[in-house]
Design a protein around this motif. Structure first.
Motif, PDB file in Angstrom:
ATOM      1  N   UNK A   1       0.832  -1.196   0.000  1.00  0.00           N
ATOM      2  CA  UNK A   1       0.000   0.000   0.000  1.00  0.00           C
ATOM      3  C   UNK A   1       0.872   1.253   0.000  1.00  0.00           C
ATOM      4  N   UNK A   2       0.311   2.369  -0.445  1.00  0.00           N
ATOM      5  CA  UNK A   2       1.044   3.620  -0.377  1.00  0.00           C
ATOM      6  C   UNK A   2       1.290   3.988   1.087  1.00  0.00           C
ATOM      7  N   UNK A   3       2.399   4.659   1.336  1.00  0.00           N
ATOM      8  CA  UNK A   3       2.696   5.104   2.697  1.00  0.00           C
ATOM      9  C   UNK A   3       1.752   6.246   3.067  1.00  0.00           C
ATOM     10  N   UNK A   4       1.164   6.154   4.244  1.00  0.00           N
ATOM     11  CA  UNK A   4       0.277   7.211   4.737  1.00  0.00           C
ATOM     12  C   UNK A   4       1.087   8.199   5.572  1.00  0.00           C
ATOM     13  N   UNK A   5       0.785   9.478   5.408  1.00  0.00           N
ATOM     14  CA  UNK A   5       1.442  10.524   6.182  1.00  0.00           C
ATOM     15  C   UNK A   5       1.251  10.267   7.679  1.00  0.00           C
ATOM     16  N   UNK A   6       2.310  10.501   8.452  1.00  0.00           N
ATOM     17  CA  UNK A   6       2.240  10.260   9.897  1.00  0.00           C
ATOM     18  C   UNK A   6       2.275  11.545  10.719  1.00  0.00           C
ATOM     19  N   UNK A   7       2.859  12.600  10.163  1.00  0.00           N
ATOM     20  CA  UNK A   7       2.994  13.856  10.907  1.00  0.00           C
ATOM     21  C   UNK A   7       3.288  14.972   9.920  1.00  0.00           C
ATOM     22  N   UNK A   8       2.253  15.535   9.308  1.00  0.00           N
ATOM     23  CA  UNK A   8       2.443  16.547   8.273  1.00  0.00           C
ATOM     24  C   UNK A   8       2.785  17.901   8.912  1.00  0.00           C
ATOM     25  N   UNK A   9       3.959  18.422   8.559  1.00  0.00           N
ATOM     26  CA  UNK A   9       4.414  19.702   9.099  1.00  0.00           C
ATOM     27  C   UNK A   9       4.609  20.712   7.965  1.00  0.00           C
ATOM     28  N   UNK A  10       3.785  20.594   6.940  1.00  0.00           N
ATOM     29  CA  UNK A  10       3.918  21.442   5.751  1.00  0.00           C
ATOM     30  C   UNK A  10       3.807  22.927   6.092  1.00  0.00           C
ATOM     31  N   UNK A  11       2.793  23.289   6.856  1.00  0.00           N
ATOM     32  CA  UNK A  11       2.583  24.714   7.147  1.00  0.00           C
ATOM     33  C   UNK A  11       3.750  25.315   7.921  1.00  0.00           C
ATOM     34  N   UNK A  12       4.263  24.597   8.911  1.00  0.00           N
ATOM     35  CA  UNK A  12       5.420  25.084   9.659  1.00  0.00           C
ATOM     36  C   UNK A  12       6.649  25.175   8.751  1.00  0.00           C
ATOM     37  N   UNK A  13       6.800  24.194   7.862  1.00  0.00           N
ATOM     38  CA  UNK A  13       7.941  24.188   6.952  1.00  0.00           C
ATOM     39  C   UNK A  13       7.921  25.393   6.029  1.00  0.00           C
ATOM     40  N   UNK A  14       6.737  25.757   5.552  1.00  0.00           N
ATOM     41  CA  UNK A  14       6.641  26.851   4.587  1.00  0.00           C
ATOM     42  C   UNK A  14       6.982  28.206   5.201  1.00  0.00           C
ATOM     43  N   UNK A  15       7.088  28.284   6.505  1.00  0.00           N
ATOM     44  CA  UNK A  15       7.512  29.517   7.172  1.00  0.00           C
ATOM     45  C   UNK A  15       9.034  29.664   7.156  1.00  0.00           C
TER      46      UNK A  15
END
Length: 198
Positions: free
Chosen positions: A144-158
């Protein structure tokens, strides 16, 4: 679960599976960076036995689209790309013969178009707790595809570009290629958690 992590010297994915109690070994032409079960040699030496899971990180220099200026059609190293695609495709087929579950990891590249690989599933480090970007393809066979475990996209984009794209901005050094090719810990842990329980 008996797990082979091919073309890995760092021990990152191997150790993630070991921590979960699996029988895991890494294999590479290089010695391992971390003490643990490791076969230094050709991965094909280990394909005469069955495996429950094989995760491979085939060399990507000639396969990645980032190298098109040197390895693209009509460029001086195009034959090296074709040779690399052929070797990777042969390894893919051999791995599927000895394991019902296989993952090949590679950056955005030419394997689907030139090598006939299935469409990859893409993951980003920021989906697994790392405030960084590095789009990576996972070619999956019966996984199966790997499922995200801890998305920190918004913090990263800063963060500024040179932080969130740290690997892209690494200065030249003798270890630059090794640093860029090491699997992010969060992705390795997700593989062990999600695929190790199948």
């Amino acid at each position: 679960m008996k797990v082979l992590v091919a073309c890995e010297y760092s021990g990152t994915v191997r150790d993630a599976f070991l921590k979960k109690g699996h029988n895991a070994i890494s294999c590479d032409l290089l010695p391992t960076d971390k003490e643990g079960p490791h076969y230094q040699g050709n991965v094909e030496d280990l394909l005469g036995q069955p495996w429950d899971l094989i995760i491979a990180h085939p060399p990507c220099t000639a396969l990645a689209v980032s190298g098109n200026a040197w390895y693209g059609e009509g460029q001086p190293k195009y034959q090296e790309r074709l040779d690399s695609v052929k070797w990777t495709k042969q390894l893919w087929e051999k791995c599927k013969e000895v394991s019902n579950r296989v993952c090949f990891e590679n950056p955005v590249g030419v394997l689907p178009r030139v090598g006939g690989f299935p469409k990859p599933s893409y993951v980003q480090p920021y989906e697994f707790g790392h405030k960084e970007q590095k789009k990576t393809g996972l070619f999956l066979h019966n996984l199966p595809t790997l499922e995200s475990t801890n998305c920190v996209y918004e913090e990263m984009m800063l963060l500024p570009d040179n932080i969130r794209q740290r690997l892209h901005y690494l200065p030249p050094s003798k270890d630059r290629w090794k640093i860029r090719s090491t699997t992010f810990q969060g992705i390795a842990d997700a593989m062990a958690d999600q695929w190790g329980s199948l």
